[in-house]
Each structure stands twice: as C-alpha cells, then as structure tokens.
Design a protein around this motif. Structure first.
Motif, mmCIF file in Angstrom:
data_model
loop_
_atom_site.group_PDB
_atom_site.id
_atom_site.type_symbol
_atom_site.label_atom_id
_atom_site.label_comp_id
_atom_site.label_asym_id
_atom_site.label_seq_id
_atom_site.Cartn_x
_atom_site.Cartn_y
_atom_site.Cartn_z
ATOM 1 N N ALA A 1 -2.702 -5.575 -3.780
ATOM 2 C CA ALA A 1 -3.374 -6.029 -2.552
ATOM 3 C C ALA A 1 -3.543 -7.538 -2.475
ATOM 4 C CB ALA A 1 -4.736 -5.346 -2.422
ATOM 5 N N TYR A 2 -4.074 -8.142 -3.546
ATOM 6 C CA TYR A 2 -4.369 -9.584 -3.504
ATOM 7 C C TYR A 2 -3.165 -10.359 -3.972
ATOM 8 C CZ TYR A 2 -9.048 -7.489 -3.824
ATOM 9 O OH TYR A 2 -10.160 -6.720 -3.667
ATOM 10 N N ASN A 3 -2.003 -10.084 -3.414
ATOM 11 C CA ASN A 3 -0.785 -10.703 -3.889
ATOM 12 C C ASN A 3 -0.119 -11.390 -2.705
ATOM 13 O OD1 ASN A 3 1.340 -11.272 -5.671
ATOM 14 N ND2 ASN A 3 1.130 -9.276 -6.639
ATOM 15 N N ASP B 1 0.303 -4.862 -0.139
ATOM 16 C CA ASP B 1 0.967 -3.571 0.047
ATOM 17 C C ASP B 1 0.209 -2.707 1.053
ATOM 18 O OD1 ASP B 1 2.953 -1.671 -1.971
ATOM 19 O OD2 ASP B 1 1.601 -0.682 -0.569
ATOM 20 N N THR B 2 0.808 -2.484 2.203
ATOM 21 C CA THR B 2 0.092 -1.788 3.278
ATOM 22 C C THR B 2 -0.202 -0.329 2.923
ATOM 23 O OG1 THR B 2 2.231 -1.379 4.324
ATOM 24 C CG2 THR B 2 0.971 -3.239 5.137
ATOM 25 N N TYR B 3 0.641 0.275 2.090
ATOM 26 C CA TYR B 3 0.429 1.684 1.711
ATOM 27 C C TYR B 3 -0.761 1.800 0.755
ATOM 28 C CZ TYR B 3 5.032 1.789 3.728
ATOM 29 O OH TYR B 3 6.086 1.619 4.586
ATOM 30 N N TYR B 4 -0.771 0.915 -0.234
ATOM 31 C CA TYR B 4 -1.888 0.875 -1.175
ATOM 32 C C TYR B 4 -3.192 0.584 -0.412
ATOM 33 C CZ TYR B 4 -4.699 -0.655 -5.189
ATOM 34 O OH TYR B 4 -5.694 -0.797 -6.132
ATOM 35 N N ASN B 5 -3.125 -0.423 0.455
ATOM 36 C CA ASN B 5 -4.344 -0.838 1.172
ATOM 37 C C ASN B 5 -4.909 0.288 2.034
ATOM 38 O OD1 ASN B 5 -3.965 -3.333 0.056
ATOM 39 N ND2 ASN B 5 -3.109 -4.271 1.902
ATOM 40 N N ALA B 6 -4.014 1.077 2.649
ATOM 41 C CA ALA B 6 -4.479 2.157 3.525
ATOM 42 C C ALA B 6 -5.306 3.176 2.738
ATOM 43 C CB ALA B 6 -3.286 2.852 4.180
ATOM 44 N N ARG B 7 -4.938 3.390 1.477
ATOM 45 C CA ARG B 7 -5.709 4.322 0.641
ATOM 46 C C ARG B 7 -6.952 3.642 0.072
ATOM 47 N NH1 ARG B 7 -2.284 8.589 -0.488
ATOM 48 N NH2 ARG B 7 -0.140 8.172 0.144
ATOM 49 N N ARG B 8 -6.734 2.441 -0.403
ATOM 50 C CA ARG B 8 -7.801 1.722 -1.119
ATOM 51 C C ARG B 8 -9.021 1.501 -0.229
ATOM 52 N NH1 ARG B 8 -11.487 0.083 -3.441
ATOM 53 N NH2 ARG B 8 -11.662 -1.676 -4.894
ATOM 54 N N ARG B 9 -8.784 1.122 1.023
ATOM 55 C CA ARG B 9 -9.923 0.738 1.857
ATOM 56 C C ARG B 9 -10.787 1.936 2.242
ATOM 57 N NH1 ARG B 9 -5.965 0.209 6.289
ATOM 58 N NH2 ARG B 9 -5.516 -1.895 5.573
ATOM 59 N N GLN B 10 -10.296 3.137 2.008
ATOM 60 C CA GLN B 10 -11.086 4.326 2.329
ATOM 61 C C GLN B 10 -12.014 4.754 1.200
ATOM 62 O OE1 GLN B 10 -10.916 4.231 5.308
ATOM 63 N NE2 GLN B 10 -9.887 6.033 6.117
ATOM 64 N N LEU B 11 -11.906 4.102 0.053
ATOM 65 C CA LEU B 11 -12.674 4.573 -1.107
ATOM 66 C C LEU B 11 -14.109 4.070 -1.117
ATOM 67 C CD1 LEU B 11 -10.284 4.400 -4.193
ATOM 68 C CD2 LEU B 11 -10.687 6.287 -2.598
ATOM 69 N N PHE B 12 -15.003 4.988 -1.444
ATOM 70 C CA PHE B 12 -16.413 4.693 -1.697
ATOM 71 C C PHE B 12 -16.645 5.148 -3.136
ATOM 72 C CE2 PHE B 12 -20.877 5.690 -1.912
ATOM 73 C CZ PHE B 12 -21.516 4.834 -1.011
ATOM 74 N N LEU B 13 -17.025 4.218 -4.006
ATOM 75 C CA LEU B 13 -16.976 4.507 -5.438
ATOM 76 C C LEU B 13 -18.357 4.658 -6.056
ATOM 77 C CD1 LEU B 13 -14.134 1.968 -6.196
ATOM 78 C CD2 LEU B 13 -13.936 4.462 -6.071
#
Lengths: 364, 288
Positions: free
Chosen positions: A132-134, A138-150
């Motif tokens: 992501a911070y590159n 990566d739009t695919y990674y970001n689409a999953r990552r931003r949905q996470l509540f940890l």
C-alpha cells in the motif's frame, strides 16, 4: 483503559454485528486454530492451548475459561488482505479482434477480526509497507485492507516456537489495532486507538480498571516474554548474511529442506505471487489471476531459457537472506516478526533462529 | 502533463490493468527477432503516454499472458511505441505470429531508464551483448538525434553468432557519424561478415576512455557486463558512471510480486538500469 467482564464479552460481538461488520475470529478446524466467520462466542477455542515445536502442532484441551489461551493459529491476517488467489482483470475480445480490459475488484464487507496477535499486526504493517505505502499502491490489497477493523488480544501463552520478544513485535500489541484486549479469567482489559473503536466501546458495559488489574496485565506480559526461549539476534543481520553466502551451513540446510514452500505459505510477511492467464475455451475472454507464489519453486526464478536458482541451497538462501537481510534495504527492518509459524509447519522442523545463528553467529 | 500529475494519476490508476494497443508495424529483423510498432487505440492515452529510453512495458498477448519488453523508440521523435523482441518463450513465440492490425494489451512504462541527463556533455560508451542491443539501441538513437549534446561516442556490440547482429545498416551509418567509434564483433564469423571475429569480449580492448567525464551504459549477459565494467574502471572510469541494465523474471512490474529481486532491489521498479556501484556487491553471485 477499561474493563469488560467475561459475561459481557458476547455484547462486543453483537455491537460489531449491529455496526455492520462481519466478524472473523479464531476457531478450531481439523485440529488447528484458523480464522473464520464467527456467529457466536461459543465457536471460539475456549480452554485450549497449542503445543507447538518445530514440525509439530497439537491443540490440547485445558479446562480454563480463556478464549485466547493459545499462541498463534495456522495463518495470520495475510489471507484477508493479500488473497491467496484473486482475479485482477478480464480481457474480452470481440469478433473484430478488439480487446476490452475490465478491472475485477474484490467486494469485501466491513470485517472485524477478533483475536489478532501482536506479531500478526506487525506483519500486517510490513505488508502495508509493501503493497500500500509504495510507489505503486495495490488497489486489490487496499480494497481488502481498508475494510478491516482489528481487535487484538495480547498473547499470554507463547508457544515454544515463538520469539516475538526478540524481534520487538510482541507479545503485547502496541500499535496497529482498533481495540486491544488483555484477557483474564474474569474478563478483559480494553484499550482503543480509533474513533470508530470508541463508537463500538460506547455500547458496552465497561467499568474502571483497578490498579491490581493493570499490574496483572504487566505481569502477564512479562511472563509471556520470559516464556520465550528462542530468539533472533536483534541487530540488522544483512551484512552478516551477505558476508556468508558461501557458508557451509547452507549446504547442510539444503540436505534437509524439501522446498515444499510451507514456510512461505504460513509466513505472515511473504509477499511473492505469480500471475497467470486463464482463457475461456473459445478464446473470447481471458481472466488474469494472481496467486501466492514461493521462492522455493523452480518457476520463481525462471528466465526465458533457464532457472536462476536451480537447487534448494540457492532457494533456501534466497528466502532467508531476503527475510532477515535484504528486507532491511527494502523496508527498514527485518521481514520476520517472530511468530514461529515457519518452524511449526516445516515438515522437517528447520528452525530459522538456529540457522540464522549458525550462519551469522561468528560474524556478529 | 507534468511529471507530478503523471505520478499522481498513476497512483490512483490500477497499474495492473493493461490498455489496448494496435500493431501498426511488424518488422522481421532476423529469423527469431522482430519489432512491433504499437499505437494505443485510445488517442488520448496514446498522446499522454510518456516514457524514457531504458524503460519497459508489459505486453499482453490475449489468452496467453504478459511479458516485460524494453521500449526502443525515441520518446520525442517517434509516434509509435516500438518493442524489439526475441522469440524465446511461450508469450514471445505467440507475439512472433501476430500481424499488422491485431490488438494486444500494454501497461507501462515501468522502471528507471538510462541516465541521459547525466551523460550530456560527457563521452559515452555504449556496450551490448547478444540481444542486449535492443535496450541500448534506444540510447544510441537518442544520442544520434541529439549528437551535439554529447562528447565522443563509442558503440560496442558483441554477438555469439552473426545471426544475432540485427540492424547492420544502422551500425554502418553510425560509423559515418563524426566523433563516433563503432566496434562490432562476433565469436563465430561467416562468409559475408564484415566486422571483427573475436572470442569473448576481446574487442573491448579497443575501447578508449578519453576523459574522466565518461559515462558507460551496457546491457547483455551479466558476466560480460561485469568483465566490461572491471576493464573500464581499470582504465580510470568511476564505478558510479557505469550503468548496467539487469534482467530477471518479471510479472507485476511494480515491485509487488517479488520475482525480480536482486538482493534488496526490485529490478522492475528500482532498475532495470543500475549504476555499477549500486549492485556490484552481488553482481555475478550465483543464485542472486
């Protein structure tokens, strides 16, 4: 910091579901702890310990009330953000030969993950740095990552394979979570880091934390550190590894390593993947997929007419020198968070801490 | 579009997604080598497509897959995007069978190209081995079009077999350009071969470093580039002025898939062109 009584823990799950999250939490499948969708707290692995050592994993029933009294499951968060296999786009060819490219994007609902370990949060941060911070995010990674509540839970019972204290990534979560829990038989100490976490916590019957409880949390963390017997040298091993590329230990490892790729599959930071084209039978449409790859495969270093790393020595050396060495050049630290999964799931029990010491020990 | 807006547009854009291109020219250069001249079918995208010599594209053959190919056209003087390809693998064998008018996918440009700004005002040595001449031909053409901005130009091309030497007529023309030295050699000669026949890179010994202000750019087998660099530095060149284009398995082209790692470098993103000083610690090491 606040306190959530054990009998009120199901209310956390209810609040998350009401807030629109699907909940993912540890559960037992085929004798191992895995993350899966959770409907009820009764599905949690209550009263279990995991007995892990190189090439060995076994769950053992313990009659206590703890939901999170084990160390780490088979996978970290990686499959939730960096999918084991996913489509990137579809190309369609019409009768005139014209090509149209259509992005395929994952549709992921808001997802709360309960029971995340500190080592896995550290690994997630490394994957964030990579995907992501590159320079190319990566739009695919970001689409999953931003949905996470940890929601993390501090690790109180490290396995014999754990060494997160030596890598500085555990056993308690310091950052990267929305809500952090410390578990005791009577309930949970609760910390939060985000405003959306506050909104969830506001719905729960939380109480003040006593001085005794705070002391108990510190003591539990200290005990979890002291239980860890393995360690990696805490310094940057890059120079030591690259000064020892011809060390005889590599050959010794190569006689044991099966190049099966289990270590890279369970490693929470390994990011290699390969792309493949999968056309329909009539050739009119093709979907481009990516799926996890491993530097232990021959194809990983294939170049038009030859394979660069054509033996196991070179492939194992690539993995370890990247993980503990050249990762420093890429992301400013080692790529190992001390979760110990590569020891546990290695069928021949190769121990990264032992091998690193054997190769770098004399250079440190 | 400025560099900044191109970069930010790319940050928003999905770098994995190709766009359609039409094959406008197809030139068979040798038995196995061919050149594709491409135009992006969306005129706005074609007009906005900026690249630098030494960068590469991922070319997609429908239903077969993608392959990384360097761009050989001149970004300022040629309308078509041209790629010279050797028919060696599954995807390139497929490309070899295409015809003018057919469509493929393109995504790019990717990577860091040749240090042409830095080379201005300096002598330049361009060295290539085998089909290494495809990536460097973009530099040679670039310098030839702007000849007055550069000092003495030395072009060295080494092939194993005479069949690998494409564009002989271009090299004949380069020879006629003032202040330019052209050295071509093949390990094996043949009846009509008009250039040198010499083993390995013996031809290098004819290269002269005339000034401290010399930049070298090379592409080809790593062993050849390593020997050439050692030779050039023994003549007084700075290691930081010798540039090499490296090659590895590339799939994503954006530093994510991990295949092209060279130590800590991602060749697709941090390269493919590197100063020797950046990679010398690992160059030539087996399995790196």
């Amino acid at each position: 910091m606040q306190f959530l009584a054990r009998q009120d823990f199901p209310k956390l799950l209810e609040s998350l579901i009401i807030a629109g999250y699907q909940c993912i939490a540890p559960q037992i499948r085929e004798g191992a702890i895995v993350y899966d969708k959770l409907q009820s707290v009764t599905q949690l692995p209550q009263g279990y310990r995991d007995n892990q050592r190189p090439a060995h994993y076994q769950l053992e029933k313990n009659e206590d009330v703890l939901y999170f009294g084990w160390a780490v499951g088979v996978q970290a968060l990686k499959p939730l953000t960096f999918a084991p296999r996913e489509s990137l786009w579809t190309a369609k060819r019409d009768a005139n030969g014209k090509l149209t490219f259509i992005e395929t994007h994952p549709e992921i609902p808001p997802t709360a993950v309960i029971g995340v370990r500190a080592c896995d949060l550290a690994a997630l941060h490394l994957q964030d740095q990579h995907f992501a911070y590159n320079s190319y995010s990566d739009t695919y990674y970001n689409a999953r990552r931003r949905q996470l509540f940890l929601i993390s839970v501090d690790c109180a019972f490290p396995a014999s394979t754990c060494f997160c204290a030596s890598t500085g990534d555990g056993p308690s979560a310091q950052t990267g979570f929305d809500i952090a829990l410390t578990e005791f038989p009577e309930g949970f100490l609760v910390r939060s880091k985000s405003s959306r976490a506050e909104a969830i916590l506001a719905t729960l019957p939380l109480t003040e934390v006593s001085e005794t409880q705070q002391q108990a949390a510190l003591a539990q963390n200290q005990q979890a550190i002291e239980k860890q017997t393995r360690q990696l040298p805490s310094r940057n091993l890059k120079a030591a590894f690259f000064a020892n590329l011809e060390h005889e230990r590599w050959q010794d490892i190569a006689t044991r390593c099966l190049a099966c790729g289990n270590c890279t599959s369970v490693c929470p930071t390994c990011f290699c993947h390969s792309e493949s084209a999968e056309p329909t039978l009539d050739g009119s449409s093709n979907t481009q997929y990516r799926q996890w790859d491993s530097c232990f495969t021959l194809g990983h270093s294939y170049m038009h007419s030859f394979v660069l790393r054509d033996n196991i020595l070179l492939r194992y050396r690539q993995w370890l020198t990247h993980k503990l060495g050249s990762w420093h050049d890429q992301y400013g630290r080692s790529g190992c968070v001390g979760c110990g999964r590569c020891l546990t799931w290695c069928p021949v029990g190769i121990d990264i801490t032992v091998e690193a010491q054997a190769i770098c020990g004399e250079s440190l | 579009m400025t560099q900044m807006t191109v970069a930010s547009a790319r940050a928003r854009h999905n770098a994995y997604l190709p766009v359609e291109a039409e094959i406008v020219e197809f030139v068979q250069e040798s038995q196995t080598i061919f050149t594709l001249g491409l135009r992006l079918t969306d005129p706005a995208l074609h007009a906005a497509y900026h690249y630098a010599p030494g960068q590469f594209n991922m070319l997609y053959l429908h239903g077969v897959g993608e392959v990384a190919i360097s761009i050989v056209s001149d970004p300022e003087h040629e309308d078509l995007l041209t790629h010279t390809i050797n028919r060696v693998g599954r995807v390139t064998r497929g490309f070899a069978q295409l015809q003018v008018g057919q469509r493929i996918g393109v995504r790019g440009p990717f990577g860091r190209g040749w240090p042409l700004r830095e080379a201005e005002g300096q002598d330049v040595i361009i060295l290539s081995g085998g089909l290494g001449c495809a990536p460097v031909i973009s530099v040679i053409n670039y310098i030839m079009r702007r000849r007055e901005r550069f000092g003495h130009l030395t072009i060295v091309q080494k092939v194993k077999h005479v069949d690998e030497f494409i564009w002989p007529e271009r090299y004949e023309k380069f020879k006629q350009v003032p202040d330019t030295t052209v050295l071509v050699a093949s390990t094996e000669g043949s009846v009509n071969w008009r250039w040198d026949v010499s083993p390995r890179i013996k031809i290098l010994e004819e290269v002269q470093v005339r000034s401290e202000r010399t930049v070298a750019m090379m592409c080809g087998p790593e062993g050849m580039m390593q020997s050439a660099t050692q030779y050039l530095t023994s003549l007084g060149m700075q290691e930081s002025s010798v540039y090499l284009s490296l090659e590895r398995n590339m799939q994503c082209a954006v530093g994510h898939c991990g295949h092209c790692q060279f130590g800590g470098q991602f060749i697709c993103k941090d390269g493919p062109v590197f100063a020797y000083s950046e990679i010398k610690h690992l160059l030539g090491t087996r399995g790196i």
